[in-house]
Design an enzyme around this catalytic site. Structure first.
Site, PDB file in Angstrom:
ATOM      1  CE1 TYR A 127      27.763  55.687  80.315  1.00 53.89           C
ATOM      2  CE2 TYR A 127      29.178  54.632  79.018  1.00 53.89           C
ATOM      3  CZ  TYR A 127      29.116  55.738  80.020  1.00 53.89           C
ATOM      4  OH  TYR A 127      30.293  56.441  80.396  1.00 53.89           O
ATOM      5  CE  LYS A 131      28.884  58.851  77.995  1.00 55.01           C
ATOM      6  NZ  LYS A 131      29.204  60.225  78.520  1.00 55.01           N
TER       7      LYS A 131
END
Ligand SMILES: NC(=O)c1ccc[n+]([C@@H]2O[C@H](COP(=O)([O-])OP(=O)(O)OC[C@H]3O[C@@H](n4cnc5c(N)ncnc54)[C@H](OP(=O)(O)O)[C@@H]3O)[C@@H](O)[C@H]2O)c1
Length: 314
Positions: A127, A131
């Site tokens: 994640y 990002k």
């Protein structure tokens, strides 16, 4: 850039938890909000300042059409867990590439980007890594960009708040207590800290960023005013929610990690989430308060007490 009050701003992810708050704030600022939606609502909203455009951030053509005539884009789309239909790379990296390209093609002047606290090249969690890759694309683009990296966002209807309310009511696993991931053999040590921020405070900044040149080409970490451990945060909800208090107990990191490697159906966390919970998620707000004068993030305790009444708790 000073935007005109009648400007139309495209919001990707405008149907989501953060997106709905951002749209409300855009309308309060006198702007038009255009929401990119995978599923169109059955009827158009009564408010003529909101319009829906059918689209998907993984379908570049739909994006370019949705951006026609927009003065700015607020790109919020992101996922917390991968699905069969969407990987982190698709939802964060590919989507951002598509949105940036469409914004350039449509001549959109201003771009506000949703990242996450902890985004970095060598992050453990996919994640955070994806990002970070998305941030690199934004920073390399010729657009006039601003990036926000919030930590945990709370508010009515948010996934986190909903889950905590259900734990407190004994309606979600582990049913008998409110859990956090803790250190030590029995998970009894609260080893990491969080800095939860209210969704409306996040929305305020995303919209105010459209109005201030100071925020151009800046990346801001974003959190609430309180840094606390997970059990301290859960205790705020435990105190504010009606009904009997629940025990707050740690699940050892070693056990959560082992379980997440062989996920059983219904396991409410994945490996990425365990890894992220194993890191501090706190930040320094001085750049924000410098560039957004008067911004005062609301305390968790105060805002939970206020909104808990409005969600008609169980
Ligand atoms: N919540 C937090 O604590 C937190 C903290 C830090 C950062 N963030 C970031 O904030 C952003 C918004 O989070 P959230 O909590 O509001 O999540 P959310 O409620 O799940 O909203 C996600 C939004 O993205 C849309 N979406 C997903 N895939 C799409 C696609 N391929 N094309 C078009 N739209 C798509 C969803 O549309 P549908 O309505 O069609 O599903 C929904 O509107 C994410 O980038 C997240 O990583 C969240």
């Amino acid at each position: 850039m000073q935007t005109d009050k009648k400007d139309t701003i495209l919001v990707t992810g405008g149907t989501g938890f953060v997106g709905q708050s951002v749209v409300r704030r855009l309308l309060q600022s006198g702007r038009q909000a255009r929401i990119l939606a995978r599923k169109m609502p059955l009827r158009q909203p009564d408010n003529t300042s909101v319009e829906f455009r059918h689209g998907n951030v993984l379908e570049p053509q739909s994006l370019e059409m949705a951006m026609q005539g927009c003065a700015g884009v607020i790109h919020l789309v992101g996922i917390i867990r991968e699905t069969r239909h969407q990987s982190f790379v698709q939802a964060h990296v590919q989507a951002t590439e598509n949105v940036l390209q469409a914004a350039r093609a449509a001549g959109v002047g201003r771009y506000i980007h949703m990242s996450a606290l902890g985004a970095r090249e060598n992050a453990r969690a996919e994640y955070h890594k994806t990002k970070w890759r998305a941030e690199q694309l934004v920073q390399a683009s010729s657009l006039n960009w601003t990036i926000f990296r919030p930590g945990l966002i709370h508010g009515p209807q948010g996934e986190f708040t909903t889950m905590v309310v259900q734990w407190h009511a004994g309606k979600a696993p582990p049913f008998f207590f409110m859990p956090y991931f803790g250190g030590g053999l029995l998970g009894q040590q609260a080893v990491t800290r969080v800095q939860p921020v209210l969704v409306d405070d996040v929305a305020e900044l995303f919209v105010r960023a459209l109005e201030t040149t100071k925020s151009e080409h800046q990346t801001y970490e974003l959190g609430g005013p309180d840094q606390m451990t997970w059990p301290q945060m859960l205790e705020v909800f435990n105190t504010a929610l009606p009904g009997p208090r629940r025990a707050i107990l740690g699940i050892p990191f070693w056990l959560a990690t082992a379980l997440s490697m062989f996920p059983l159906p219904g396991l409410p966390f994945n490996r990425d989430q365990v890894m992220m919970a194993g890191e501090d998620s706190v930040c320094d707000l001085s750049a924000l308060t410098r560039d957004f004068p008067g911004f005062v993030p609301r305390k968790l305790e105060t805002s939970v007490r206020e909104y808990i009444k409005s969600i008609g708790v169980i």
